[in-house]
Design a protein around this motif. Sequence first.
Motif, PDB file in Angstrom:
ATOM      1  N   ARG A  22       0.826  -1.216   0.000  1.00  0.00           N
ATOM      2  CA  ARG A  22       0.000   0.000   0.000  1.00  0.00           C
ATOM      3  C   ARG A  22       0.853   1.257   0.000  1.00  0.00           C
ATOM      4  N   ALA A  23       2.129   1.112   0.367  1.00  0.00           N
ATOM      5  CA  ALA A  23       3.065   2.229   0.310  1.00  0.00           C
ATOM      6  C   ALA A  23       3.866   2.208  -0.988  1.00  0.00           C
ATOM      7  N   ALA A  44      -0.893 -15.446  -1.962  1.00  0.00           N
ATOM      8  CA  ALA A  44       0.273 -14.678  -2.394  1.00  0.00           C
ATOM      9  C   ALA A  44      -0.015 -13.916  -3.674  1.00  0.00           C
ATOM     10  N   HIS A  45      -0.662 -14.561  -4.605  1.00  0.00           N
ATOM     11  CA  HIS A  45      -0.947 -13.931  -5.893  1.00  0.00           C
ATOM     12  C   HIS A  45      -1.957 -12.791  -5.764  1.00  0.00           C
ATOM     13  N   ALA A  46      -2.669 -12.750  -4.655  1.00  0.00           N
ATOM     14  CA  ALA A  46      -3.657 -11.677  -4.448  1.00  0.00           C
ATOM     15  C   ALA A  46      -3.013 -10.396  -3.930  1.00  0.00           C
ATOM     16  N   VAL A  47      -1.734 -10.441  -3.571  1.00  0.00           N
ATOM     17  CA  VAL A  47      -1.048  -9.253  -3.053  1.00  0.00           C
ATOM     18  C   VAL A  47      -0.500  -8.448  -4.227  1.00  0.00           C
ATOM     19  N   PRO A  48      -0.883  -7.183  -4.357  1.00  0.00           N
ATOM     20  CA  PRO A  48      -0.386  -6.374  -5.488  1.00  0.00           C
ATOM     21  C   PRO A  48       1.133  -6.265  -5.487  1.00  0.00           C
ATOM     22  N   GLY A  49       1.731  -6.477  -6.646  1.00  0.00           N
ATOM     23  CA  GLY A  49       3.175  -6.289  -6.791  1.00  0.00           C
ATOM     24  C   GLY A  49       4.030  -7.381  -6.200  1.00  0.00           C
TER      25      GLY A  49
END
Length: 362
Positions: A22-23, A44-49
């Motif tokens: 988010r940062a 894990a794949h749901a976390v952006p970046g």
Amino acid sequence: MTTDAVGGVWTYAIDLSRGVSRAGVEVTLVSFGPSPSPDQVKAAHAVPGLTLVDTGLPLDWMANEPAEILEAGAVLRGLARAHRADVIHLNSPALAAIGGFAAPVIGACHSCLATWWAAVKDGPMPRDFRWRTQALWQGLLACNALLAPTAAFAEATARTYEVPVPFVVHNGRAPAGLAPALCEPMVFTSGRLWDEGKNVAVLDEAASLIAAPLYAAGPLSGPNGEWRRLGYAKSLGRLSARIVAEWLARAPVYASSALYEPFGLGVLEAAQAGCALVLSDIPTFRELWDGAAVFVPPRDPKGFARAMDRLLADPAEAAVLAAQARARAGRYTVQAMAAGVLSIYRQFNPVRFHGVIAGVAA
């Protein structure tokens, strides 16, 4: 950032990755030990970046010799260079022992064999524990900074390894957000049930003394060959995070008789879900939950049975205790955890992490 799929480190790594994303921080998550399960990979794949790398290399506490730890560290060092990492966050600090990393190394102290042995066993450690402890000590010395999830565990780490007291950043967890469910007369517990430090044998004996069933979620056998048998508690096996949340939504009481628990994500999840907490009286639990839980000596099954029976028989008292636990859980958020960790990153790489803390979203 390193991780493993065996226990709470995976949950920590995914939540922290989500928080720092988010940062605007991108994470390469490097997994050691047994491969993540399909539901873990999906998380894990749901976390952006986030980029997930499954090495299949052994964890430091599952390695057969010191050379395997050094080999894993060398692979990690190469990955960090290939991905041009601005900081290396080791959830297994022993991997730092190889040295030569091109960016600051932050060692997160989640648990270790030496402090586990001191809490769970008596007498001198066996040989395989001693050389693994030596490997961890070398890794801790090679890190630029250390962090721990509680002050009690930070002090234990510093005392055991004669290193500076780690920074303290409490773990955080996002509430499951399930709608309130009708409570059922039962007690719930969760975790790596095979781990002797979880002390599930005491809850199993207590289960024989209470009127309601006690359900235990988590694996009974571990990747190191350890296993446990339950005689009275009802084993649910390994459950996904979603299913655990559904059980917690129905459970009026959550119990943990752990002898060794540097933080205890399962307890936090239970508090967020509105369970009354019955916990072993150990320093880390006191630090986190004093005034918001019932505490029992960890080796006292009759004491656990009395506490659980009392709360099951008095829903009003259980509701008050549950409200206190939920309020305390409000301190331990992903946002607060990410901000604390990012502040450490910024201290050791101020150019690359300047200003990122302000970008952590609520």
